[in-house]
Write an enzyme that holds these catalytic residues in place. Structure first.
Site, PDB file in Angstrom:
ATOM      1  N   ARG A  13      16.158  31.605  38.804  1.00  0.00           N
ATOM      2  CA  ARG A  13      16.779  30.657  39.730  1.00  0.00           C
ATOM      3  C   ARG A  13      17.174  31.312  41.062  1.00  0.00           C
ATOM      4  O   ARG A  13      17.780  30.667  41.922  1.00  0.00           O
ATOM      5  CB  ARG A  13      18.007  30.032  39.050  1.00  0.00           C
ATOM      6  CG  ARG A  13      18.527  28.815  39.790  1.00  0.00           C
ATOM      7  CD  ARG A  13      19.644  28.083  39.071  1.00  0.00           C
ATOM      8  NE  ARG A  13      20.134  27.034  39.931  1.00  0.00           N
ATOM      9  CZ  ARG A  13      19.564  25.846  40.067  1.00  0.00           C
ATOM     10  NH1 ARG A  13      18.485  25.561  39.355  1.00  0.00           N
ATOM     11  NH2 ARG A  13      20.046  24.942  40.890  1.00  0.00           N
ATOM     12  N   THR A 162      36.274  14.237  36.078  1.00  0.00           N
ATOM     13  CA  THR A 162      37.350  13.266  36.254  1.00  0.00           C
ATOM     14  C   THR A 162      36.989  11.983  35.524  1.00  0.00           C
ATOM     15  O   THR A 162      35.929  11.396  35.772  1.00  0.00           O
ATOM     16  CB  THR A 162      37.588  12.953  37.744  1.00  0.00           C
ATOM     17  OG1 THR A 162      37.765  14.172  38.471  1.00  0.00           O
ATOM     18  CG2 THR A 162      38.832  12.084  37.903  1.00  0.00           C
ATOM     19  N   HIS A 183      25.103  22.749  43.546  1.00  0.00           N
ATOM     20  CA  HIS A 183      23.644  22.731  43.467  1.00  0.00           C
ATOM     21  C   HIS A 183      23.052  24.132  43.304  1.00  0.00           C
ATOM     22  O   HIS A 183      21.903  24.292  42.854  1.00  0.00           O
ATOM     23  CB  HIS A 183      23.067  22.072  44.720  1.00  0.00           C
ATOM     24  CG  HIS A 183      21.802  21.317  44.482  1.00  0.00           C
ATOM     25  ND1 HIS A 183      20.983  21.541  43.386  1.00  0.00           N
ATOM     26  CD2 HIS A 183      21.187  20.338  45.207  1.00  0.00           C
ATOM     27  CE1 HIS A 183      19.945  20.741  43.439  1.00  0.00           C
ATOM     28  NE2 HIS A 183      20.033  20.000  44.529  1.00  0.00           N
ATOM     29  N   ASP A 187      21.303  21.577  38.741  1.00  0.00           N
ATOM     30  CA  ASP A 187      20.518  20.505  39.349  1.00  0.00           C
ATOM     31  C   ASP A 187      20.771  19.175  38.634  1.00  0.00           C
ATOM     32  O   ASP A 187      21.447  19.124  37.604  1.00  0.00           O
ATOM     33  CB  ASP A 187      19.027  20.840  39.271  1.00  0.00           C
ATOM     34  CG  ASP A 187      18.675  22.141  39.969  1.00  0.00           C
ATOM     35  OD1 ASP A 187      19.340  22.486  40.957  1.00  0.00           O
ATOM     36  OD2 ASP A 187      17.732  22.818  39.504  1.00  0.00           O
TER      37      ASP A 187
END
Length: 206
Positions: A13, A162, A183, A187
């Site tokens: 990544r 939340t 991000h 994703d």
């Protein structure tokens, strides 16, 4: 607590992380409606705190953090959540140790709530673990959108959850859940997988 540093040079990544952590610093929030019909006979808040933590511990994308030691992944996480003071209409942020056994967690939760729910301080319980993440609930509002703005250097990578006011629809009890993610490490695919896993845990909860 164990924190494993990521080998950046061999991390699949790396390119995505560097783009969203330095070039286009980007967080996002998604609101989903969970079917919590199976939780009707449970204390909703502690049950959801446990279920969220269990799901977070399933997915490294939700346990990735940038610390003074570097970027890494916690082996497990503990919930940090809000409790409402009914007298002064304010809240405190406290935490409890997570346990895979729900009854054990519930005892920890109930003990902490009894101790700190009448506090007038923002953070009355000391010793918050580094491997903790934020959960809160706004039980007075049924919302379809919710966004938290963290004004830091854009390096806060852990998720924020939340919950809103539950509602009835087509014979089912639904709960709005806002998920805030960064991000750089998470994703839309990962959020979708998270919600799928969470819903399965809710459906199987006993």
């Amino acid at each position: 607590m164990s924190f494993r540093l990521i080998d950046m040079e061999n991390w699949e990544r790396k390119e995505f992380y560097e783009h969203f952590i330095s070039q286009v610093v980007c967080t996002y929030s998604i609101v989903v409606n969970l079917d919590i019909t199976n939780l009707k006979n449970q204390k909703l808040y502690p049950a959801m705190i446990w279920l969220l933590t269990k799901t977070v511990n399933d997915m490294p994308e939700f346990r990735t953090s940038l610390t003074a030691d570097g970027l890494g992944i916690y082996d497990d996480m503990h919930p940090m959540y809000t409790v409402f003071n009914k007298e002064n209409k304010n809240f405190s942020g406290i935490w409890s140790y997570f346990s895979e056994d729900y009854d054990t967690f519930l005892k920890n939760y109930e003990m902490d709530v009894e101790t700190y729910s009448t506090s007038t301080r923002y953070a009355p319980k000391s010793g918050t673990p580094a491997n903790s993440f934020n959960i809160s609930m706004v039980p007075w509002l049924e919302f379809t959108g919710f966004n938290i703005n963290v004004f830091d250097d854009g390096h806060f990578l852990l998720p924020i959850f939340t919950m809103g006011k539950f509602f009835e629809r087509d014979g089912k009890r639904m709960l709005p859940l806002a998920i805030q993610a960064h991000h750089a490490v998470c994703d839309g695919y990962h959020v979708g997988l998270f919600v799928e896993k969470l819903q399965k845990y809710i459906d199987c909860f006993e």
